[in-house]
Motif scaffolding. Structure first.
Motif, PDB file in Angstrom:
ATOM      1  N   PHE A   5     -20.907 -19.381  21.160  1.00  0.00           N
ATOM      2  CA  PHE A   5     -21.826 -19.194  22.284  1.00  0.00           C
ATOM      3  C   PHE A   5     -22.104 -17.718  22.548  1.00  0.00           C
ATOM      4  O   PHE A   5     -23.255 -17.326  22.790  1.00  0.00           O
ATOM      5  CB  PHE A   5     -21.265 -19.855  23.539  1.00  0.00           C
TER       6      PHE A   5
ATOM      7  N   CYS B 161     -23.868 -25.665  21.364  1.00  0.00           N
ATOM      8  CA  CYS B 161     -22.695 -25.531  20.503  1.00  0.00           C
ATOM      9  C   CYS B 161     -21.592 -26.323  21.187  1.00  0.00           C
ATOM     10  O   CYS B 161     -21.792 -26.842  22.298  1.00  0.00           O
ATOM     11  CB  CYS B 161     -22.303 -24.056  20.316  1.00  0.00           C
TER      12      CYS B 161
ATOM     13  N   GLY C 166     -24.124 -24.351  15.759  1.00  0.00           N
ATOM     14  CA  GLY C 166     -24.914 -24.072  16.954  1.00  0.00           C
ATOM     15  C   GLY C 166     -26.386 -23.971  16.623  1.00  0.00           C
ATOM     16  O   GLY C 166     -26.790 -23.848  15.461  1.00  0.00           O
TER      17      GLY C 166
END
Length: 388
Positions: free
Chosen positions: A317, A309, A251
């Motif tokens: 997240f 992500c 991410g």
């Protein structure tokens, strides 16, 4: 000798005229228009009892380069006074991934009219320009707040001679004040973006284009230039890479302070809000949520850039959202904003935040029929809140 150059020393001053309107014309904006553009772009918009003004100061033209890769601002002027701007509309290009391929999208934004010149004639002139001067197969994109009824009536209603509007999906912008710490937060490592990690960050964007449509073709090398207009106000240290226990990049996100060129100012409050505001601000200070500024004051928050992500990875997240809240507080701000499409699976986690929510509609516009078939609906619409 080039006679055309003699006739039009500045190409931007070439006037487009329509048979449907004899008193006004369309031309490209010039730097000399900037002060007028700042005033027009600061048009007031009602939102949940607050009248807001979205300002671009000290330069509208400079701010628009952070919204577009290639701004294309058109203004409406009187024939007898072509230096006086009565309306504006930005039809700039964005470089983005559509169905996984690098492409261009024209984005309609900042449609503004001087209060004394609002009406069908000026709008019809702008649409005549679009019809005559832009290829008929062009697809335009727009996002309009649900509360902005005036803009929605102009852009999202079928009108003769206008490109037809096609509703695509709903989006929500969250102004996040508090975020729950996920149980798996310790499973991830956050690292500030550095020059040696730019290649990895760019590679991660290439993976994300398989999941998200309209994702900008980000190249983080632009941050190295220091004054790249598309990355205005940002530096490498504003971005974070997220790694899992296996040291895989899973991410990334950034926090964008746009205060130097873009502000949200309170013009007025509804009477109930005026009465409630002092009590609310006491509550806000205790809870650490966004307080309400004075009339004519501005909100002070950060914009989340590229919150990316895998769309099904709620653990990543949720950690991203919590880490962003910690970093926001570390930077002396109360809140940050993030925008998600309603069909983004990650939106489910937002119920674990304390947030103010603004809803908007995402449309496409076309003279050539329904464009839905050009977009893979399995991909999730992506929006950077700082570039809407």
């Amino acid at each position: 000798m080039d006679l055309d150059v003699l006739e039009h020393p500045l190409d931007e001053m070439v006037l487009y005229r329509s048979k449907n309107e004899s008193n006004f014309a369309v031309r490209s904006a010039t730097p000399a228009d900037d002060e007028q553009l700042m005033k027009l772009s600061a048009e007031t918009v009602p939102s949940n009892g607050i009248t807001l003004s979205y300002e671009r100061y000290p330069s509208y033209l400079a701010a628009s380069q952070a919204q577009y890769n290639r701004p294309d601002l058109k203004v409406v002027v009187p024939i007898d006074n072509p230096s006086f701007v009565v309306a504006m509309m930005n039809l700039g290009w964005r470089y983005c991934y559509i169905n996984g391929q690098a492409d261009l999208m024209r984005y309609v934004a900042d449609l503004r009219m001087h209060p004394e010149y609002r009406g069908g004639k000026v709008m019809r002139l702008l649409m005549d320009y679009v019809f005559d001067e832009i290829p008929q197969n062009t697809i335009f994109e727009s996002v309009v707040l649900n509360a902005n009824v005036v803009a929605a009536n102009i852009l999202h209603q079928e009108r003769k001679g206008f490109p037809l509007p096609y509703y695509f999906d709903d989006i929500q912008t969250y102004t996040v004040s508090q975020a729950k710490k996920p149980k798996t937060f310790a499973h991830y490592r956050f690292k500030s973006l550095t020059q040696d990690a730019i290649t990895a960050a760019n590679g991660f964007i290439l993976k994300m284009k398989d999941h998200y449509n309209f994702l900008p073709t980000y190249d983080f090398n632009g941050l190295l230039e220091g004054h790249h207009p598309f990355w205005k106000g940002m530096s490498l240290s504003d971005f974070f890479l997220i790694y899992n226990k296996d040291d895989q990049l899973v991410g990334l996100y950034g926090l964008w302070n746009q205060k130097s060129f873009k502000q949200t100012r309170v013009i007025d409050y509804s009477r109930p809000l005026k009465l409630m505001k002092p009590f609310y601000n006491v509550y806000a200070n205790v809870r650490g949520v966004l307080s309400l500024p004075k009339v004519k004051g501005t909100f002070d928050y950060l914009m989340m850039h590229s919150p990316l992500c895998h769309p099904e990875d709620l653990e990543v997240f949720s950690s991203l959202i919590f880490h962003a809240k910690e970093q926001t507080k570390h930077r002396g701000k109360e809140t940050y904003c993030v925008t998600l499409a309603e069909n983004d699976p990650r939106i489910r986690w937002m119920k674990n935040t304390t947030s103010h929510i603004l809803k908007a509609k995402h449309y496409f516009h076309s003279f050539s029929g329904n464009p839905y078939g050009k977009f893979d609906r399995k991909r999730i619409s992506y929006f950077d809140v700082g570039r809407i």
